[in-house]
Design a protein around this motif. Sequence first.
Motif, short mmCIF file in Angstrom:
data_model
loop_
_atom_site.label_atom_id
_atom_site.label_comp_id
_atom_site.label_asym_id
_atom_site.label_seq_id
_atom_site.Cartn_x
_atom_site.Cartn_y
_atom_site.Cartn_z
N LEU A 184 0.83 -1.21 0.00
CA LEU A 184 0.00 0.00 0.00
C LEU A 184 0.86 1.25 0.00
CD1 LEU A 184 -2.82 -1.04 2.51
CD2 LEU A 184 -3.02 -0.79 0.02
N HIS A 185 1.94 1.24 0.77
CA HIS A 185 2.85 2.39 0.78
C HIS A 185 3.49 2.60 -0.59
CE1 HIS A 185 2.79 3.88 4.86
NE2 HIS A 185 2.94 2.67 5.36
N TYR A 186 3.82 1.51 -1.26
CA TYR A 186 4.43 1.64 -2.58
C TYR A 186 3.43 2.17 -3.60
CZ TYR A 186 6.62 0.37 -7.00
OH TYR A 186 7.14 0.41 -8.28
N ARG A 194 -0.17 9.48 6.11
CA ARG A 194 -0.45 9.59 7.55
C ARG A 194 -0.82 8.23 8.14
NH1 ARG A 194 -4.59 14.01 9.06
NH2 ARG A 194 -3.67 13.51 11.09
N PHE A 195 -0.34 7.17 7.51
CA PHE A 195 -0.68 5.82 7.96
C PHE A 195 -0.30 5.60 9.42
CE2 PHE A 195 -0.19 1.28 8.50
CZ PHE A 195 -1.22 0.74 7.76
N PHE A 233 0.76 -4.57 -6.68
CA PHE A 233 0.90 -3.23 -6.12
C PHE A 233 1.69 -2.38 -7.11
CE2 PHE A 233 0.64 -6.11 -2.43
CZ PHE A 233 -0.44 -5.56 -1.76
N ARG A 234 1.01 -1.47 -7.79
CA ARG A 234 1.66 -0.64 -8.80
C ARG A 234 1.48 0.83 -8.43
NH1 ARG A 234 -0.11 -3.38 -14.59
NH2 ARG A 234 0.03 -5.58 -13.90
N HIS A 235 2.54 1.60 -8.65
CA HIS A 235 2.45 3.03 -8.38
C HIS A 235 2.22 3.79 -9.67
CE1 HIS A 235 2.85 6.96 -6.79
NE2 HIS A 235 3.97 7.20 -7.44
N TYR A 236 0.99 4.21 -9.87
CA TYR A 236 0.65 5.13 -10.94
C TYR A 236 0.29 6.45 -10.28
CZ TYR A 236 0.31 1.01 -13.98
OH TYR A 236 0.58 -0.14 -14.69
N PRO A 237 1.10 7.49 -10.43
CA PRO A 237 0.84 8.75 -9.71
C PRO A 237 -0.56 9.30 -9.91
CG PRO A 237 3.02 8.80 -10.72
CD PRO A 237 2.35 7.55 -11.22
#
Length: 246
Positions: A184-186, A194-195, A233-237
């Motif tokens: 989730l952080h990634y 603010r997790f 888990f993929r980071h798409y801004p």
Amino acid sequence: MAYELYYWDGLQGRGEFVRLALEEARAPYVEVARGRPEDGLGEGAMLALMDSKDEPHPPFAPPFLRDGDLIIPQSANILFYLGEKLGLAPRDDLRYVVHGLQLTIADVVTEVHDTHHPIGSGLYYEDQKEAAKARATDFIDHRMPKFMGYFERVLKQNPKGDAHLVGDSLTYADLSMFQLIEGLHYAFPRATKRFRQRYRRLAALRDAVAARPNIAAYLASERRIPLNETGIFRHYPELDRSPGSD
């Protein structure tokens, strides 16, 4: 004999939940798809087993685990099988509670996947970007807080203390919660900014798992595949946002 773990090479994905349990227990295992074809390994060997006409119970998709002649599919099912063997599950009826938590974690993982592939897994992300943005917005604003608030409450209400999800010792559900939080952080760094303030107990659990000697050694090793944009888990801004923002 070493366990044989079958999952796609180059991906953490659902296979990572199983890897963490094997690594914590220092159980001998072979990553079949990451091996060399000349050794009878590689993704070809994994696909051949899935397509086998001779195997009485062929697995549908990875991850799956082979232990001798037994093939166990599905990450939660694999962990349920391994839990007692590796000392990562209670021996009493609480093992079903651990399994239930693992299944709920699997539900979250599916919803994370659907933030970037809400229409179809066979389509490229670029073919469903607008739907993905709507799905990610709902996940960040509603679904993620609901799930993580539930897990935080499970820790708070554990009669044995809030160091573990179930009982007073480490289970595979704790390891999987670490992986979920990492993912989730990634994928959503803005949404999880603010997790630690919102989910104090979950953040402490994540840190405790990361500090365990066997896990720390694994995280620092080449065996740990980096998170990337071909996994779950993929980071798409463009999909990441602060909760409740316009």
